[in-house]
Design a protein around this motif. Structure first.
Motif, PDB file in Angstrom:
ATOM      1  N   CYS A  73       0.836  -1.200   0.000  1.00 38.07           N
ATOM      2  CA  CYS A  73       0.000   0.000   0.000  1.00 38.07           C
ATOM      3  C   CYS A  73       0.872   1.251   0.000  1.00 38.07           C
ATOM      4  CB  CYS A  73      -0.900  -0.013   1.229  1.00 38.07           C
ATOM      5  SG  CYS A  73      -1.882   1.483   1.376  1.00 38.07           S
ATOM      6  N   CYS A  76      -0.262   3.380   3.540  1.00 36.15           N
ATOM      7  CA  CYS A  76       0.090   2.965   4.902  1.00 36.15           C
ATOM      8  C   CYS A  76       1.229   1.946   4.944  1.00 36.15           C
ATOM      9  CB  CYS A  76      -1.142   2.421   5.631  1.00 36.15           C
ATOM     10  SG  CYS A  76      -1.664   0.804   5.038  1.00 36.15           S
ATOM     11  N   CYS A  89      -6.341  -1.727  -0.308  1.00 34.22           N
ATOM     12  CA  CYS A  89      -5.577  -2.133   0.864  1.00 34.22           C
ATOM     13  C   CYS A  89      -6.526  -2.624   1.970  1.00 34.22           C
ATOM     14  CB  CYS A  89      -4.778  -0.936   1.367  1.00 34.22           C
ATOM     15  SG  CYS A  89      -4.012  -1.193   2.969  1.00 34.22           S
ATOM     16  N   GLN A  91      -6.022  -2.708   5.076  1.00 35.12           N
ATOM     17  CA  GLN A  91      -5.873  -1.891   6.278  1.00 35.12           C
ATOM     18  C   GLN A  91      -6.587  -0.551   6.180  1.00 35.12           C
ATOM     19  OE1 GLN A  91      -4.505  -2.366   9.281  1.00 35.12           O
ATOM     20  NE2 GLN A  91      -4.042  -4.494   8.767  1.00 35.12           N
ATOM     21  N   CYS A  92      -6.344   0.158   5.078  1.00 32.85           N
ATOM     22  CA  CYS A  92      -6.836   1.535   5.002  1.00 32.85           C
ATOM     23  C   CYS A  92      -7.721   1.790   3.792  1.00 32.85           C
ATOM     24  CB  CYS A  92      -5.659   2.510   4.999  1.00 32.85           C
ATOM     25  SG  CYS A  92      -4.731   2.500   3.453  1.00 32.85           S
ATOM     26  N   SER A  94      -7.072   2.070   0.772  1.00 33.03           N
ATOM     27  CA  SER A  94      -6.496   2.879  -0.294  1.00 33.03           C
ATOM     28  C   SER A  94      -6.395   2.049  -1.575  1.00 33.03           C
ATOM     29  CB  SER A  94      -5.106   3.349   0.117  1.00 33.03           C
ATOM     30  OG  SER A  94      -4.438   3.901  -0.994  1.00 33.03           O
TER      31      SER A  94
HETATM   32 ZN   LIG Z   1      -3.123   0.932   3.228  1.00 30.38          ZN
END
Ligand SMILES: [Zn+2]
Length: 114
Positions: A73, A76, A89, A91-92, A94
């Motif tokens: 990513c 992050c 992503c 996690q985030c 994106s």
């Molecule tokens: Zn990310």
């Protein structure tokens, strides 16, 4: 058809390599095909059978390594497995990611007869 032109370029490459070594056949060919390429494996199989007829690859054993999609990513920094191009992503969320592997499309090795 997209896949057939790929097969034809593989045939060209193999033919050129064999000529360089004065070989009249290829014993084995190994391909790297990333999971993030736009290649449809069913179409590829079909194109392969058509494309190698009466070429230097006609009797070659073929190995295919599917390379898993991996990305990092850009926002992050998380590394994740990418199943499809432009997956976000985990996690985030994106959509900006640097692809590390999975876009390979190459002849990894060719084995010529002794
Ligand atoms: Zn990310």
């Amino acid at each position: 058809m997209h896949e057939l032109s790929i097969v034809m370029s593989i045939v060209d490459l193999a033919t050129a390599q064999a000529a360089k070594h004065e070989a009249i056949a290829i014993e084995e060919i190994e391909l790297d095909i990333g999971c993030l390429t736009s290649i449809e494996m069913d179409s590829f199989e079909f194109a392969w059978k058509q494309g190698i007829k009466q070429t230097i690859l006609e009797n070659a054993t073929r190995k295919i390594n599917r390379i898993e999609g991996k990305a990092r990513c850009s926002d992050c920094g998380t590394y994740f497995n990418m199943l499809q191009l432009y997956d976000s992503c985990p996690q985030c969320n994106s959509h900006l990611a640097e692809i590390i592997s999975g876009k390979e499309l190459k002849v990894k090795s060719l084995v010529l007869p002794d």
